[in-house]
Design a protein around this motif. Structure first.
Motif, PDB file in Angstrom:
ATOM      1  N   ARG A 394       1.059  -1.460  -0.017  1.00 47.21           N
ATOM      2  CA  ARG A 394       0.432  -0.580   0.185  1.00 47.21           C
ATOM      3  C   ARG A 394       1.315   1.044  -0.067  1.00 47.21           C
ATOM      4  O   ARG A 394       1.477   2.062   0.480  1.00 47.21           O
ATOM      5  N   ASN A 395       0.856   1.951  -1.049  1.00 52.29           N
ATOM      6  CA  ASN A 395       1.531   2.776  -1.342  1.00 52.29           C
ATOM      7  C   ASN A 395       1.258   4.556  -1.311  1.00 52.29           C
ATOM      8  O   ASN A 395      -0.335   4.586  -2.094  1.00 52.29           O
ATOM      9  N   SER A 396       1.142   4.908  -0.583  1.00 52.41           N
ATOM     10  CA  SER A 396       1.068   6.901  -0.309  1.00 52.41           C
ATOM     11  C   SER A 396       1.466   7.776  -1.512  1.00 52.41           C
ATOM     12  O   SER A 396       2.261   7.192  -2.022  1.00 52.41           O
ATOM     13  N   ALA A 397       0.756   8.990  -1.759  1.00 48.75           N
ATOM     14  CA  ALA A 397       1.259   9.850  -2.547  1.00 48.75           C
ATOM     15  C   ALA A 397       3.351  10.202  -2.934  1.00 48.75           C
ATOM     16  O   ALA A 397       3.652   9.886  -4.086  1.00 48.75           O
ATOM     17  N   THR A 398       3.802   9.607  -1.946  1.00 47.99           N
ATOM     18  CA  THR A 398       4.666  10.159  -1.900  1.00 47.99           C
ATOM     19  C   THR A 398       6.070   9.336  -1.556  1.00 47.99           C
ATOM     20  O   THR A 398       6.968   9.439  -1.464  1.00 47.99           O
ATOM     21  N   GLY A 399       5.280   7.662  -1.465  1.00 50.49           N
ATOM     22  CA  GLY A 399       5.906   6.950  -1.970  1.00 50.49           C
ATOM     23  C   GLY A 399       6.208   6.385  -0.298  1.00 50.49           C
ATOM     24  O   GLY A 399       7.277   5.327   0.314  1.00 50.49           O
ATOM     25  N   LYS A 400       5.528   6.812   0.429  1.00 48.83           N
ATOM     26  CA  LYS A 400       5.244   6.334   2.122  1.00 48.83           C
ATOM     27  C   LYS A 400       4.660   4.503   1.618  1.00 48.83           C
ATOM     28  O   LYS A 400       4.005   4.762   1.243  1.00 48.83           O
ATOM     29  N   ASN A 401       5.301   3.139   3.259  1.00 52.83           N
ATOM     30  CA  ASN A 401       4.702   2.292   3.673  1.00 52.83           C
ATOM     31  C   ASN A 401       4.091   2.718   5.064  1.00 52.83           C
ATOM     32  O   ASN A 401       5.268   3.311   5.715  1.00 52.83           O
ATOM     33  N   SER A 402       3.547   2.363   5.396  1.00 54.63           N
ATOM     34  CA  SER A 402       3.394   1.901   7.324  1.00 54.63           C
ATOM     35  C   SER A 402       4.337   0.878   7.639  1.00 54.63           C
ATOM     36  O   SER A 402       4.073  -0.678   7.083  1.00 54.63           O
ATOM     37  N   MET A 403       4.712   0.950   8.136  1.00 54.21           N
ATOM     38  CA  MET A 403       6.192   0.791   9.095  1.00 54.21           C
ATOM     39  C   MET A 403       5.238  -0.936  10.309  1.00 54.21           C
ATOM     40  O   MET A 403       5.621  -1.165  10.661  1.00 54.21           O
ATOM     41  N   ASP A 404       3.836  -0.456  10.597  1.00 56.58           N
ATOM     42  CA  ASP A 404       3.538  -1.246  11.389  1.00 56.58           C
ATOM     43  C   ASP A 404       2.416  -2.352  10.330  1.00 56.58           C
ATOM     44  O   ASP A 404       2.035  -2.471  11.613  1.00 56.58           O
ATOM     45  N   ALA A 405       2.856  -2.317   8.979  1.00 56.37           N
ATOM     46  CA  ALA A 405       1.883  -3.400   8.200  1.00 56.37           C
ATOM     47  C   ALA A 405       2.874  -4.328   7.522  1.00 56.37           C
ATOM     48  O   ALA A 405       4.863  -3.604   7.814  1.00 56.37           O
ATOM     49  N   TRP A 406       2.688  -5.697   7.225  1.00 57.54           N
ATOM     50  CA  TRP A 406       3.252  -6.186   6.495  1.00 57.54           C
ATOM     51  C   TRP A 406       4.688  -5.481   5.395  1.00 57.54           C
ATOM     52  O   TRP A 406       5.845  -5.892   4.638  1.00 57.54           O
ATOM     53  N   ASP A 407       4.400  -3.743   5.204  1.00 57.68           N
ATOM     54  CA  ASP A 407       4.790  -3.426   4.227  1.00 57.68           C
ATOM     55  C   ASP A 407       6.274  -3.148   4.878  1.00 57.68           C
ATOM     56  O   ASP A 407       7.443  -2.467   4.400  1.00 57.68           O
ATOM     57  N   GLY A 408       6.482  -3.174   5.948  1.00 58.09           N
ATOM     58  CA  GLY A 408       7.483  -2.303   7.092  1.00 58.09           C
ATOM     59  C   GLY A 408       8.547  -3.834   7.212  1.00 58.09           C
ATOM     60  O   GLY A 408       9.482  -4.521   8.138  1.00 58.09           O
ATOM     61  N   TYR A 409       8.088  -5.053   6.759  1.00 58.05           N
ATOM     62  CA  TYR A 409       8.137  -6.871   6.783  1.00 58.05           C
ATOM     63  C   TYR A 409       8.597  -6.892   5.958  1.00 58.05           C
ATOM     64  O   TYR A 409       8.190  -8.122   5.449  1.00 58.05           O
ATOM     65  N   ARG A 410       9.495  -6.553   3.747  1.00 58.35           N
ATOM     66  CA  ARG A 410       9.049  -6.843   3.339  1.00 58.35           C
ATOM     67  C   ARG A 410       9.766  -8.444   2.654  1.00 58.35           C
ATOM     68  O   ARG A 410       8.748  -9.219   2.088  1.00 58.35           O
ATOM     69  N   GLY A 411      10.895  -8.714   3.805  1.00 58.13           N
ATOM     70  CA  GLY A 411      11.172 -10.076   3.718  1.00 58.13           C
ATOM     71  C   GLY A 411      10.206 -10.798   4.121  1.00 58.13           C
ATOM     72  O   GLY A 411      10.272 -12.270   3.109  1.00 58.13           O
ATOM     73  N   SER A 412       9.104 -10.891   4.841  1.00 65.87           N
ATOM     74  CA  SER A 412       8.193 -11.968   5.383  1.00 65.87           C
ATOM     75  C   SER A 412       6.741 -12.157   4.631  1.00 65.87           C
ATOM     76  O   SER A 412       6.411 -12.946   4.168  1.00 65.87           O
ATOM     77  N   GLN A 413       6.858 -10.213   4.225  1.00 63.65           N
ATOM     78  CA  GLN A 413       5.809 -10.377   2.965  1.00 63.65           C
ATOM     79  C   GLN A 413       5.923 -11.390   1.793  1.00 63.65           C
ATOM     80  O   GLN A 413       5.756 -11.884   0.867  1.00 63.65           O
ATOM     81  N   GLU A 414       7.425 -11.188   0.887  1.00 64.47           N
ATOM     82  CA  GLU A 414       7.841 -12.213   0.244  1.00 64.47           C
ATOM     83  C   GLU A 414       7.991 -13.467   0.104  1.00 64.47           C
ATOM     84  O   GLU A 414       7.219 -14.208  -0.193  1.00 64.47           O
ATOM     85  N   ARG A 415       8.171 -13.676   1.800  1.00 61.80           N
ATOM     86  CA  ARG A 415       8.831 -15.104   1.992  1.00 61.80           C
ATOM     87  C   ARG A 415       7.141 -16.028   1.997  1.00 61.80           C
ATOM     88  O   ARG A 415       6.824 -17.386   1.712  1.00 61.80           O
ATOM     89  N   ILE A 416       6.471 -15.657   2.585  1.00 60.13           N
ATOM     90  CA  ILE A 416       5.158 -16.013   2.762  1.00 60.13           C
ATOM     91  C   ILE A 416       4.008 -16.351   1.295  1.00 60.13           C
ATOM     92  O   ILE A 416       3.745 -16.908   1.185  1.00 60.13           O
ATOM     93  N   SER A 417       4.334 -15.114   0.515  1.00 61.17           N
ATOM     94  CA  SER A 417       3.567 -14.892  -0.607  1.00 61.17           C
ATOM     95  C   SER A 417       4.046 -15.623  -1.747  1.00 61.17           C
ATOM     96  O   SER A 417       3.516 -17.192  -2.280  1.00 61.17           O
TER      97      SER A 417
END
Length: 543
Positions: A394-417
């Motif tokens: 989930r990208n904001s207009a300025t390219g920011k992501n929530s650090m309290d979501a799976w976006d803040g843990y890209r390794g986990s996000q990708e390994r699970i998917s």
């Protein structure tokens, strides 16, 4: 693999369960006036004959209702907690400081003409007067049951529960609803009442069941309509008292009484935005945070219909687990708080290179390995992750992501998917809470490429009450959806998500309330989607 139908036709509607349960509770409270109460023990067994039991109770201890949970094909957990004065500051609910015998019954009809199990158990101060009855294996798979408790002359409301179908059978379609985020001060729990009226077979709660703040610390944009009792929860007594306050809500009691629940926590059951051994920042230092966490875990176990194997050991509690609903679905219930690395870049919405570090984890290594093993061994039609925080990119207009979501843990996000893709999981669906808004997301193999494969589906429920009334929104005008084309729906009202899971599809209704800051809000379906078997993604449905 076979598909069966209900083996015991429902003997009543669940709406009548709620009415009858309330009436029986009222009758139990009037027991001294000569109401004839059904026996819950064998003839000749006097109530409260425990050695050293002392005087019988003089007021109804069942003010917190009843609940069930953790169904498998042959057993289920039955729950209640004794509290004639639920808001007592010592956390004991007005109970005398002694052990108490509690009788229970399980029947195939709501009037208990056919009782299939009965027994008694002890509870006392060490358990916060909570009762957990794990029925012995031997119940019929895919069967509807009714249960109740008794202490002395007082009889609890009636609850309805259900066992899962047997492994190897798909069973009938499963009606499952899920919810999250019920801040008591921000609104009435009307959504729970509507959830109960939908007559689900199973309910998932994905976290923020209660909130830790003292009164008027966390204020809704619409103003707070009720007050928390007590200070910010830190001691065991304070966590017990707050759980009891939430449990006195009649709408929450109705949702618990209508169906078995599967529960997981998020942050507010302990402390806002906690992560592993790290307490919330930048608030005051908490040198006793580990003990606080232990207190929170103990109270959470006491107040939820969990099995004994989930009982905490100090500040550790194994809450992640897999629950099978026959061969139709496996619910992988995750804990994304206890084992995570601290949020990157100081938390919040950030452009953060550290979030991309593959070594960072939101699940911890053991839970991740367990989940990937589950994917590889799965034979379920639907593999459903019950978890807490936003999974899709989930990208904001300025390219920011929530650090309290799976976006803040890209390794986990990708390994699970990648794990469910490599394992050939037939239908992966992620269920999410936390963000106080409805979302429907298609999960992508590569979020940077809008044309990449859809590899799964995420359904995000809004809050029950957190954030006040919220507001309706037109998804077509939402800039977040324009920037993230894999996000197909968004809404800011309060409510829950209702699903119907069959062998061929999962039908999804995003349910919303017109208001929660006053009693009597009206529920409606804001959007509906279908997820087809072997075809991840979202097809809009008319509603």
């Amino acid at each position: 693999m076979t598909e069966s139908s209900d083996r015991n036709p429902r003997t009543t509607t669940r709406r009548s369960i709620l009415r009858y349960g309330a009436a029986l509770s009222a009758a139990a409270g009037a027991g001294a006036a000569g109401v004839n109460l059904p026996a819950l023990a064998a003839p000749g067994t006097a109530p409260n004959t425990t050695p050293g039991a002392g005087r019988p109770l003089t007021s109804d201890p069942f003010t917190l209702g009843v609940a069930s949970g953790e169904p498998d094909a042959t057993s289920v957990v039955l729950w209640t907690r004794l509290a004639p004065r639920p808001l007592a500051e010592d956390g004991f609910g007005g109970m005398p400081r002694r052990d108490v015998k509690v009788h229970w019954e399980l029947a195939t009809d709501e009037r208990f003409r056919t009782v299939v199990r009965r027994g008694h158990t002890m509870t006392g101060p060490d358990a916060g007067f909570a009762v957990h009855v794990e029925t012995a294996p031997g119940l019929q798979p895919g069967w509807e049951y009714f249960y109740r408790f008794r202490v002395g002359r007082y009889i609890s409301p009636i609850g309805r529960t259900r066992t899962a179908p047997a492994l190897g059978t798909l069973g009938p379609a499963l009606t499952m609803s899920f919810a999250s985020c019920s801040q008591y001060e921000h609104g009435y729990f009307t959504a729970y009442r509507y959830l109960a009226a939908d007559e689900p077979d199973l309910v998932l709660h994905l976290g923020d069941y209660l909130y830790e703040y003292p009164a008027n610390t966390y204020v809704s944009p619409d103003g707070n309509v009720r007050d928390h009792v007590g200070p910010e929860m830190e001691s065991l007594a304070e966590y017990r008292q707050r759980h009891a306050q939430y449990r006195t809500d009649a709408d929450l009691q109705a949702a618990h009484a209508v169906a078995p629940w599967l529960v997981v926590w998020d942050d507010h059951e302990v402390d806002n935005n906690w992560a592993g051994d790290v307490y919330e920042k930048p608030w005051r230092p908490q040198p006793n945070f580990i003990q606080r966490r232990a207190n929170a875990f103990r109270a959470y176990y006491e107040n939820m219909p969990l099995r004994a194997r989930n009982r905490p050991g100090g500040s550790a509690m194994r809450l992640y687990r897999a629950v099978s609903w026959g061969s139709l679905a496996t619910f992988h219930m995750l804990d994304t708080r206890q084992y995570r690395d601290d949020q990157a870049c100081g938390d919040g919405w950030k452009v953060c290179e550290d979030a991309k570090d593959p070594a960072r984890t939101i699940t911890g290594d053991d839970q991740e390995a367990w989940l990937l093993d589950n994917f590889r061994s799965s034979t379920s039609r639907w593999d459903i992750l019950g978890q807490q925080v936003f999974f899709a990119r989930r990208n904001s207009a300025t390219g920011k992501n929530s650090m309290d979501a799976w976006d803040g843990y890209r390794g986990s996000q990708e390994r699970i998917s990648e794990g469910w893709v490599e394992a050939g999981v037939r239908n992966p669906v992620v269920l999410t809470g936390d963000v106080h808004t409805h979302w429907a997301n298609e999960l992508k193999a590569n979020y940077a490429d809008p044309d990449s494969d859809v590899i799964g589906t995420e359904l995000v429920t809004t809050s029950i009450a957190s954030g006040g009334n919220g507001s309706d929104s037109d998804p077509a005008d939402n800039p977040t959806l324009e920037r993230n084309p894999h996000i197909k729906f968004y809404n800011r009202q309060r409510g829950y998500v209702r699903t119907r899971i069959s062998r061929d599809a999962m039908d999804v209704d995003f349910r919303v309330l017109d208001k929660v800051t006053e009693p009597g809000g009206t529920a409606s379906t804001r959007a509906s989607f279908r997820i087809h078997d072997r075809r991840p993604g979202l097809d809009p449905l008319a509603h």
